[in-house]
Motif scaffolding. Structure first.
Motif, mmCIF file in Angstrom:
data_model
loop_
_atom_site.group_PDB
_atom_site.id
_atom_site.type_symbol
_atom_site.label_atom_id
_atom_site.label_comp_id
_atom_site.label_asym_id
_atom_site.label_seq_id
_atom_site.Cartn_x
_atom_site.Cartn_y
_atom_site.Cartn_z
ATOM 1 N N ASP A 196 3.366 -6.941 -5.860
ATOM 2 C CA ASP A 196 3.227 -6.082 -6.958
ATOM 3 C C ASP A 196 2.569 -6.473 -8.035
ATOM 4 O O ASP A 196 1.576 -5.583 -8.638
ATOM 5 N N LEU A 199 -1.398 -6.756 -7.109
ATOM 6 C CA LEU A 199 -2.011 -5.677 -7.338
ATOM 7 C C LEU A 199 -2.098 -4.945 -8.609
ATOM 8 O O LEU A 199 -3.388 -4.208 -9.101
ATOM 9 N N ARG A 217 -8.863 0.046 -10.241
ATOM 10 C CA ARG A 217 -7.690 0.780 -9.490
ATOM 11 C C ARG A 217 -8.547 1.107 -8.178
ATOM 12 O O ARG A 217 -7.567 1.269 -7.085
ATOM 13 N N ARG A 221 -6.385 0.095 -4.414
ATOM 14 C CA ARG A 221 -6.172 1.110 -3.672
ATOM 15 C C ARG A 221 -6.786 1.144 -2.339
ATOM 16 O O ARG A 221 -6.439 1.274 -1.352
ATOM 17 N N VAL A 224 -5.294 -1.572 -0.171
ATOM 18 C CA VAL A 224 -4.026 -1.038 0.361
ATOM 19 C C VAL A 224 -4.300 -0.343 1.611
ATOM 20 O O VAL A 224 -3.698 -0.237 2.756
ATOM 21 N N LEU A 237 4.659 -0.500 -0.099
ATOM 22 C CA LEU A 237 3.606 -0.080 -1.096
ATOM 23 C C LEU A 237 3.416 1.388 -0.747
ATOM 24 O O LEU A 237 2.857 1.898 -0.069
ATOM 25 N N HIS A 241 -0.027 3.957 -4.622
ATOM 26 C CA HIS A 241 -1.196 3.284 -4.052
ATOM 27 C C HIS A 241 -2.198 3.879 -3.206
ATOM 28 O O HIS A 241 -3.030 3.523 -2.646
#
Length: 305
Positions: A196, A199, A217, A221, A224, A237, A241
């Motif tokens: 976490d 990220l 950002r 994302r 992920v 996640l 995300h």
């Protein structure tokens, strides 16, 4: 004239010595994929997430590198090593890889759960190498240009000689083989605050304040989004995300644009010049690239550099 870059004290000149081959052929999928910064950025973060899912690797990276204090610098150095392995003169690439291996030989420790680890453990090296291959080729396929299954398999197969120089003993030859490796390791995967935090650092923009925060950002994302769904669930996640539609479109636009911009001073262009190819060789159409390669292999020096 581009200035040589420096890595671990080694000066790397991608344009010289003239004619010296790289570890990988200029017609390889690696030369095609690695030239794209969007694929490398998104795929690199995906690879780290997959590495951090494994507790021994997570502890080794977090405790023995500058990742938590200087994530951008650490990521850039890792990216530079990857570019050298693809585009650098083979002799320089081997020197750099040997230096990285010697540095890793000093890394060992114990996870908070009491497991010991060594950075040169072949099982860990195999997974680290495999995650990079999966991350880069999947990011290119998703955010730059769709790849056929054959093209993806070629990318996996080409990686083996380089990953073996780093000490990996097993290199998946296809996406299916990667997924089988992942399935075998999945019982070891676990969520962790470090994932976490990583990220959050990527998405915050703190690592590169000159770049607009929304792009950071989107990058986090997007990375992920490339995780296999079972892994994403294991790492907890959630929907926060999820990649937004506009973010995905922006990344694809950037990825496709980068496919058309040949920056003469960049490693892909300098390496092309070193081998007697036009600096924009990788940015031309498939038929033109094949013709230039055929001429090069027939001993004809390409013009228009």
């Amino acid at each position: 004239m581009a200035r040589p870059s420096t890595y671990l004290g080694w000066k790397i000149d991608y344009a010289h010595p003239l004619g010296e081959p790289a570890l990988l052929d200029p017609g390889s999928m690696h030369w095609r994929v690695y030239k794209n910064p969007i694929a490398l950025a998104v795929g690199g973060v995906t690879a780290v997430l997959l590495e951090f899912a494994e507790p021994r690797i997570r502890s080794g990276v977090w405790d023995h590198s500058t990742f938590k204090s200087d994530p951008l610098g650490r990521a850039m150095r890792t990216g530079t090593a990857a570019l050298i392995g693809v585009y650098g003169p083979a002799s320089a690439a081997r020197r750099v890889i040997q230096s990285v291996t010697h540095m890793h030989a000093r890394v060992s420790g114990e996870t908070p759960g009491g497991e010991t680890y060594r950075a040169l453990d072949p099982d860990l090296l195999n997974w680290v190498a495999a995650t990079a291959v999966y991350g880069f080729v999947t990011a290119y396929d998703r955010f730059v240009e769709p790849l056929s299954q054959d093209e993806k398999s070629r990318f996996y197969e080409e990686a083996a000689p380089v990953t073996h120089l780093y000490g990996a003993t097993v290199s998946p030859g296809s996406e299916a083989e990667f997924m089988a490796m992942l399935q075998a390791l999945r019982p070891r995967f676990e969520p962790h605050p470090i994932i976490d935090e990583f990220l959050q650092t990527i998405g915050s923009g703190k690592a590169a304040p000159a770049v607009p925060k929304p792009l950071h950002r989107a990058l986090a994302r997007a990375a992920v989004s490339l995780l296999p769904p079972p892994v994403r669930r294991t790492l907890a996640l959630g929907r926060e995300h999820d990649l937004r539609l506009a973010e995905g479109l922006a990344l694809k636009t950037g990825g496709r644009l980068a496919e058309r911009i040949a920056i003469r001073s960049s490693p892909p262009c300098q390496a092309s010049i070193r081998l007697g190819l036009p600096h924009d060789f990788l940015y031309r159409g498939e038929a033109e690239r094949q013709r230039l390669l055929a001429d090069l292999r027939a001993g004809v020096t390409a013009g228009g550099k």
